[in-house]
Design an enzyme around this catalytic site. Structure first.
Site, PDB file in Angstrom:
ATOM      1  N   HIS A 218       0.807  -1.222   0.000  1.00  0.00           N
ATOM      2  CA  HIS A 218       0.000   0.000   0.000  1.00  0.00           C
ATOM      3  C   HIS A 218       0.839   1.271   0.000  1.00  0.00           C
ATOM      4  CE1 HIS A 218      -3.812  -1.940   0.102  1.00  0.00           C
ATOM      5  NE2 HIS A 218      -3.427  -2.699   1.108  1.00  0.00           N
TER       6      HIS A 218
ATOM      7  N   GLU B 289      -1.288 -20.583   2.850  1.00  0.00           N
ATOM      8  CA  GLU B 289      -1.728 -19.363   3.521  1.00  0.00           C
ATOM      9  C   GLU B 289      -3.249 -19.343   3.354  1.00  0.00           C
ATOM     10  OE1 GLU B 289       0.319 -15.626   2.969  1.00  0.00           O
ATOM     11  OE2 GLU B 289      -1.530 -14.503   3.342  1.00  0.00           O
TER      12      GLU B 289
ATOM     13  N   HIS C  69      -5.200 -11.661   4.824  1.00  0.00           N
ATOM     14  CA  HIS C  69      -6.144 -10.908   4.004  1.00  0.00           C
ATOM     15  C   HIS C  69      -7.304 -10.380   4.852  1.00  0.00           C
ATOM     16  CE1 HIS C  69      -8.191  -9.321   0.550  1.00  0.00           C
ATOM     17  NE2 HIS C  69      -7.084  -9.529  -0.116  1.00  0.00           N
TER      18      HIS C  69
HETATM   19  N1  PXP Z   1      -1.666 -12.333   2.049  1.00  0.00           N
HETATM   20  C1  PXP Z   1      -1.807 -12.351   0.708  1.00  0.00           C
HETATM   21  C2  PXP Z   1      -1.448 -13.614  -0.025  1.00  0.00           C
HETATM   22  C3  PXP Z   1      -2.263 -11.221   0.003  1.00  0.00           C
HETATM   23  O1  PXP Z   1      -2.399 -11.269  -1.336  1.00  0.00           O
HETATM   24  C4  PXP Z   1      -2.547 -10.045   0.727  1.00  0.00           C
HETATM   25  C5  PXP Z   1      -2.986  -8.819  -0.004  1.00  0.00           C
HETATM   26  O2  PXP Z   1      -1.990  -8.378  -0.845  1.00  0.00           O
HETATM   27  C6  PXP Z   1      -2.364 -10.057   2.124  1.00  0.00           C
HETATM   28  C7  PXP Z   1      -1.947 -11.221   2.756  1.00  0.00           C
HETATM   29  C8  PXP Z   1      -2.605  -8.838   2.962  1.00  0.00           C
HETATM   30  O3  PXP Z   1      -3.951  -8.488   2.932  1.00  0.00           O
HETATM   31  P1  PXP Z   1      -4.422  -7.131   3.622  1.00  0.00           P
HETATM   32  O4  PXP Z   1      -3.765  -6.009   2.897  1.00  0.00           O
HETATM   33  O5  PXP Z   1      -5.905  -7.169   3.475  1.00  0.00           O
HETATM   34  O6  PXP Z   1      -3.969  -7.206   5.069  1.00  0.00           O
END
Ligand code: PXP
Length: 239
Positions: free
Chosen positions: A12, A153, A192
Site C-alpha cells: 500500500h 496461507e 487478508h
Molecule cells: N496475504 C496475501 C497472499 C495477500 O495477497 C494479501 C494482499 O496483498 C495479504 C496477505 C494482505 O492483505 P491485507 O492487505 O488485506 O492485510
C-alpha cells in the site's frame, strides 16, 4: 508463549507512490521501519501489471531486509525467473486478475496443476519455501500437499467481511482448514483483511504460525507511524 511471525505487507505504500508516479513514499523505507517496529518478515506482491511494487523495490528490499522476505506472485514463468534471482525466504503463490482491486480469492490448484507443480519444484530446488494462498477448503489443502507446497496461507477475506453467525462459521472453516493442513504435513499461514479488531479469534488458532497483514497496519501507520503500528500488531500476536 509461542511467537507467531508477523509479515508486514508494504504494497500500500507503493500504491500511494504510484498514484503520483513519483518517488515517495518509498516502500523500501517502509520495510526498514516495519522491521524496527518488530516485523518478522517483509511481504510484498510483485504483480504482473506492476501497479504498486516495482522490480526496483523488490530488488532493494531483498538486499536490505534484516528479517525474512516473502514474495507474493503469480505462478508465471516471468515471476519464477524473478523469484529465483531475488531469492526471497519464501514465495506465496497467489491468483492474479488484472481487473481485481486486491487478491479476491484463493488459488484453484485443481486447474493447471502441472504449472503449479513445475513452479513449486523450481523454487524449492532454488532453496525457497513455497506457500499456496487458498481458501479454507479441504480439496485445495489436499492438492497443496500433493503438489509439494511447504505451506498454505489461508485466505481470511471471507471471515473479515462477515459478521454475526457468518463470522462464526467462517472462523470454524479456518480452524478446520488449519487442523487438516497440519495433518497433511503443511505449515499454516493466514492473511487478508485482518485488522486490529478482527484478529483476536484467529490468533488463538494454534496451528497458524504466520500472519501477513497489510492494509490495516499501513492505514494505522498514516496516523501513528509505521513503527508504532507494527508494534501494536505484534502485541496482539502474543497469545
Ligand atoms: N496475504 C496475501 C497472499 C495477500 O495477497 C494479501 C494482499 O496483498 C495479504 C496477505 C494482505 O492483505 P491485507 O492487505 O488485506 O492485510
Amino acid at each position: 508463549m509461542k511467537r507467531i511471525r508477523l509479515g508486514v505487507n508494504i504494497d500500500h505504500v507503493a500504491t500511494i507512490r504510484e498514484a503520483r508516479k513519483t518517488t515517495e513514499p518509498d516502500p523500501v523505507t517502509a520495510a526498514m521501519l516495519a522491521e524496527m517496529g518488530g516485523a518478522d518478515q517483509i511481504t510484498f506482491h510483485l504483480r504482473e501489471d506492476r501497479r504498486h511494487i516495482q522490480n526496483r523495490d523488490a530488488r532493494l528490499i531483498s538486499e536490505m531486509a534484516q528479517t525474512r522476505v516473502n514474495l507474493e506472485m503469480a505462478a508465471s514463468a516471468e515471476m519464477q525467473e524473478i523469484a529465483l534471482a531475488l531469492h526471497p525466504d519464501s514465495v506465496t503463490l497467489v491468483p492474479e486478475r488484472r481487473e481485481e482491486v486486491t487478491t479476491e480469492g484463493g488459488l484453484n490448484l485443481l486447474r493447471g496443476a502441472e504449472r503449479f507443480a513445475g513452479v513449486v519444484k523450481a523454487l524449492r530446488e532454488g532453496g525457497i519455501k513455497v506457500a499456496a494462498f487458498i481458501n479454507p477448503d479441504l480439496s485445495q489443502i489436499k492438492e497443496s500437499a500433493k503438489l509439494g507446497f511447504d505451506a498454505i496461507e489461508i485466505h481470511t477475506g471471507e471471515y473479515a467481511n462477515a459478521s454475526g453467525a457468518e463470522a462464526e462459521s467462517t472462523l470454524r472453516a479456518i480452524k478446520d482448514a488449519a487442523t487438516s493442513a497440519v495433518k497433511y504435513g503443511l505449515r499454516v499461514h493466514a492473511g487478508h483483511g485482518l485488522t486490529y479488531h478482527n484478529i483476536h479469534p484467529v490468533v488463538r488458532i494454534p496451528e497458524i504460525e504466520e500472519f501477513n497483514i497489510g492494509h490495516s497496519i499501513i492505514s494505522r501507520a498514516v496516523f501513528v507511524g509505521i513503527e508504532r503500528a507494527v508494534r501494536e500488531m505484534v502485541e496482539l500476536l502474543r497469545r
